[in-house]
Design an enzyme around this catalytic site. Structure first.
Site, PDB file in Angstrom:
ATOM      1  N   ARG B 205      29.162  54.902  24.209  1.00  0.00           N
ATOM      2  CA  ARG B 205      30.188  55.311  24.958  1.00  0.00           C
ATOM      3  C   ARG B 205      29.887  54.807  26.510  1.00  0.00           C
ATOM      4  O   ARG B 205      29.020  54.746  26.982  1.00  0.00           O
ATOM      5  CB  ARG B 205      30.325  56.699  24.997  1.00  0.00           C
ATOM      6  CG  ARG B 205      30.578  57.279  23.449  1.00  0.00           C
ATOM      7  CD  ARG B 205      30.775  58.991  23.680  1.00  0.00           C
ATOM      8  NE  ARG B 205      30.711  59.461  22.325  1.00  0.00           N
ATOM      9  CZ  ARG B 205      31.679  59.630  21.383  1.00  0.00           C
ATOM     10  NH1 ARG B 205      32.971  59.162  21.843  1.00  0.00           N
ATOM     11  NH2 ARG B 205      31.716  60.232  20.332  1.00  0.00           N
ATOM     12  N   THR B 208      29.597  54.312  32.997  1.00  0.00           N
ATOM     13  CA  THR B 208      30.465  54.048  34.483  1.00  0.00           C
ATOM     14  C   THR B 208      31.533  53.264  34.248  1.00  0.00           C
ATOM     15  O   THR B 208      32.198  52.867  35.183  1.00  0.00           O
ATOM     16  CB  THR B 208      29.296  53.461  35.277  1.00  0.00           C
ATOM     17  OG1 THR B 208      28.815  51.959  34.480  1.00  0.00           O
ATOM     18  CG2 THR B 208      28.056  54.084  35.476  1.00  0.00           C
ATOM     19  N   SER B 209      31.932  52.954  33.130  1.00  0.00           N
ATOM     20  CA  SER B 209      33.216  51.910  32.954  1.00  0.00           C
ATOM     21  C   SER B 209      33.857  52.941  32.332  1.00  0.00           C
ATOM     22  O   SER B 209      34.050  53.986  31.913  1.00  0.00           O
ATOM     23  CB  SER B 209      32.793  50.828  31.763  1.00  0.00           C
ATOM     24  OG  SER B 209      32.696  51.324  30.483  1.00  0.00           O
ATOM     25  N   THR B 213      33.175  50.598  23.633  1.00  0.00           N
ATOM     26  CA  THR B 213      33.658  50.165  22.124  1.00  0.00           C
ATOM     27  C   THR B 213      33.883  51.642  21.318  1.00  0.00           C
ATOM     28  O   THR B 213      34.808  51.847  20.795  1.00  0.00           O
ATOM     29  CB  THR B 213      32.830  48.838  21.621  1.00  0.00           C
ATOM     30  OG1 THR B 213      32.993  47.965  22.487  1.00  0.00           O
ATOM     31  CG2 THR B 213      33.448  49.059  19.997  1.00  0.00           C
ATOM     32  N   ASP B 266      18.802  46.915  37.702  1.00  0.00           N
ATOM     33  CA  ASP B 266      18.865  46.177  36.389  1.00  0.00           C
ATOM     34  C   ASP B 266      18.399  44.670  36.518  1.00  0.00           C
ATOM     35  O   ASP B 266      18.811  43.754  37.016  1.00  0.00           O
ATOM     36  CB  ASP B 266      20.599  45.836  36.342  1.00  0.00           C
ATOM     37  CG  ASP B 266      21.259  46.634  35.338  1.00  0.00           C
ATOM     38  OD1 ASP B 266      20.437  46.718  34.359  1.00  0.00           O
ATOM     39  OD2 ASP B 266      22.342  46.482  35.084  1.00  0.00           O
TER      40      ASP B 266
END
Lengths: 500, 500
Positions: B205, B208-209, B213, B266
């Site tokens: 899920r 942060t976006s 999908t 990251d």
């Protein structure tokens, strides 16, 4: 909007917000993924790590709970209405990311990070990221920048109007630690004060060791002294031996240490920045650093000690400190006692020139005091040790110590040596070949030191001394059966003393 | 001994113990300095971060409270008597210290660390230390060792007995993300499944976006599918599009990510280890990685993309994966919709071959699907794209999607497009010169996506398209006034669209 609730939970230098999982005003999952929330109410804002609560008795669905430090920092009344917004991480964390990527940071960049750390805008994991990035790679210029930033982020003690032997000199000493029984400060301070050189010594309590100077001094006097009282005291007695907890010097250092300590990641760079930021903030102008070297000490080899010395000198010079480093023997505990009451006994025996006083503690204190006395331009080069010995052996240092004790006031409680006593015997005839500082400290802690001031170890044999099979190597003192049993069992496993 | 109490506080992947400050059985300060305690009762032991409680209603002086995950992990009944002992940090943390000091770790050493992380013996600051040490410096061999360690620490899905077109091949795809509207999986999976190649796709899920999908698929079908059901489903329909939360694949990765995400650190190395550990654990044998490149994407330059590709290939090869990397255009959002309902609309338009379906989403899905189809030895080199187009344009992919939807079952709730609509107008005549992925995603999130599935942005102009002053660039959809106002205000500040 949620209603603000004060939770009596101390999350220890980290802001934590508690949100009910069934909170209807906000989407809990949105914040949960980010790990933090920003709590806001007109003009005030607080960044906090998020915990989720299922028990409405702790936090109801229309409430947000803040841990004790977080509540205090936000500064709003309980019951206030507050908003939650997605967290804006501290801007300066971008610089930490650059550092992780290999960048060297400028003074301004380090200052920005340290300001945000001081304002508790960093979570503990962000602080850990900063510390590890620094531990991986840090230039000497960065050490200096970090030290300056930490000094600037706190208060700085002023010592104007002190009537010392040398205008404006404020002497200080610091030992990087790790050697049980190494209570030289309690001898050095009265010697230097007796000479007339101001030496306002603040010390910490033990965290992982069986006694800090503050714990040991507290056997003899009150050490819980507010800043103004400490300044008055030094004006009068020239020296003091107080706990440093009241002085908000380099608060960023305290926050960094609260993460550094559980990680046990101790780099030269961070050590130097930590110590020198505290000392400059304390108003010291002349500083002696004691670096003990030994196989079970913090610094294990002479070459490591030299590298550390050079970093202290480099940064100290640029901060305008007059700084000297003494590299000392850290191969075994100093004195006989390990634990507050036992160490205070050793210290007083030296100050009283008692024949039974431990010679190693005395000589080491004289060495250090001598180097500090030579900070006084009136003391001839090379004669500091002689002057220190005179002040000690004449009783002037004892008088100075008694003056300091009288000024600081009586200890909060009378501490007596633990009445449960066990002797640990030598397994063979021979000579003591080594004492394991780490192991002995551990046993003393298990016996109850420093919380139980009378607990600890009394060493009856030091390195090089003869012992026969069955003769005692040391005594364990404790006050409670549980501690006594733990310490004895641990000593039985491995006494920490090698006889060859 | 203290009495164990279960506190309904979720400390989110960290064990936390709550001790009353007036605890009489133990010296609270001793533990406080160390930051943690070890809670013990015959044979069971748990390491937990320490918080101090002043409110006896939360924890009484003779109690110790454990947060929800910690209580579950210790596995003792409420009311049990437990001891506290000074924490023994996980032994493997010594290796993290060595890594901070510049060492490269062996496979066995990385495995020891990952085992302790999986057992939740690491605190969050210890995990942060490990991550930052890795981010500072990591060899390719270490990336491989870390990936293997993470695979070994979790369960691994088995796919025996699957009747695919190619014996034993399990296809999968993964996009490293960052591009709004990039819902190719929902087109690629039915195409590949229609071909007969098994493709069990698990998705996350959005964190942060504005949509993951799993969020978008949930507009059409249930995605909350247990592992056994998912396996049965793939056996029948060849593909699935489910939420990955039920599958305990690479649990260490989930723990590492819970610290990595708030730090927003990251690195290529961690990205590769994270993705490949999940995919190998999911039983994939053939994997296509999609790396979008663009000025507001995660990967900003072609050379960065190539370095990342090579690391994927290197590690993938050594893990026995057949791995392909597609470097794709990440310069603007894909399709027209941003937000679950809008993105589901685009996906279904492409699968239905609707003339209004977004061509960029279709072509991108065909490109990726074509490369996956070429994993099938029966598909001639270079003809995968043609085969994919046939499957899509013939309606076979739509039929496969309908089969998957029917198997997964209906969505938990019917999601409708947000009824509050505002158009953002072009400030000038001209051509759209850029769309800022990051900004548009932010606006869609403020409008309520993904929690509000019907919220988001519907793009009316893409890069290169003409627009006249006052004509709409996009529509904002929302369901609540607060979200609507926030999103509009943020878009008014900077729409994220440049017209030149």
């Amino acid at each position: 909007m949620l209603t603000l609730r004060h939770l009596a939970i101390d999350t220890v230098r980290e802001n934590v917000a508690f949100l009910n999982r069934r909170c209807t005003r906000y989407h809990v999952e949105d914040f949960l993924g980010l790990g933090r929330v920003e709590v806001r109410n007109d003009g005030r804002s607080l960044l906090a790590v998020l915990n989720i609560v299922d028990d409405p008795a702790i936090v109801a669905p229309d409430e947000i709970g803040l841990s004790d430090p977080a509540f205090g920092q936000l500064g709003l009344a309980e019951g206030s209405a507050v908003h939650l917004v997605p967290p804006t991480p501290p801007e300066s964390f971008e610089l930490v990311r650059a550092k992780v990527g290999g960048a060297a940071l400028t003074d301004d960049q380090l200052a920005a990070i340290i300001r945000d750390v001081t304002d508790q805008r960093y979570s503990k994991i962000e602080i850990a990221a900063f510390l590890i990035a620094c531990a991986s790679f840090m230039t000497t210029a960065e050490v200096l920048g970090l030290t300056r930033a930490m000094i600037a982020a706190g208060t700085r003690l002023q010592w104007e109007g002190l009537n010392g032997v040398s205008g404006g000199t404020i002497a200080d000493k610091h030992c990087i630690g790790g050697i049980p029984g190494n209570r030289t400060s309690m001898i050095v301070v009265p010697i230097v004060a007796a000479h007339g050189l101001p030496i306002p010594k603040t010390s910490s309590r033990a965290i992982t060791s069986p006694a800090g100077t503050a714990d040991t001094m507290e056997v003899l006097a009150n050490v819980d002294v507010p800043v103004e009282r400490m300044q008055a005291l030094v004006r009068e007695a020239k020296g003091c031996l107080v706990w440093g907890g009241h002085v908000r010097l380099s608060p960023a250092d305290d926050i960094l240490i609260s993460v550094e300590r559980p990680l046990a990641i101790d780099t030269r760079e961070q050590l130097v920045a930590s110590i020198l930021s505290k000392k400059v903030a304390a108003g010291s102008t002349h500083l002696l650093i004691d670096i003990p070297v030994g196989p079970s000490a913090k610094i294990r080899t002479a070459s490591e000690a030299v590298r550390l010395r050079k970093l202290f000198e480099h940064v100290g010079d640029r901060l305008g400190l007059t700084l000297e480093v003494a590299i000392t023997d850290g191969s075994q505990p100093v004195g006989r006692g390990i634990g507050p009451v036992l160490e205070a006994r050793d210290v007083m025996a030296v100050l009283r020139n008692a024949p039974a006083g431990p010679a190693d503690l005395k000589e080491r204190a004289l060495l250090l005091a001598g180097r500090i006395l030579e900070f006084d331009p009136a003391v001839r080069g090379g004669s500091g040790n002689r002057r220190a010995r005179d002040l000690l052996e004449s009783g002037a240092a004892l008088a100075a110590m008694e003056h300091i004790i009288a000024m600081q006031g009586p200890p909060p409680a009378v501490a007596a040596l633990g009445s449960l006593v066990a002797e640990v015997a030598s397994p063979a005839d021979g000579v003591v070949s080594s004492l394991d500082c780490y192991r002995l400290a551990r046993i003393a802690r298990l016996a109850g030191a420093p919380t139980d001031k009378g607990a600890g170890i009394d060493l009856l044999r030091k390195v090089g001394e003869r012992v026969r099979r069955g003769e005692p190597l040391y005594r364990i003192h404790a006050s409670t059966n549980a501690d006594f049993t733990f310490a004895q069992a641990f000593a039985a496993e491995n006494s920490g003393v090698a006889v060859a």
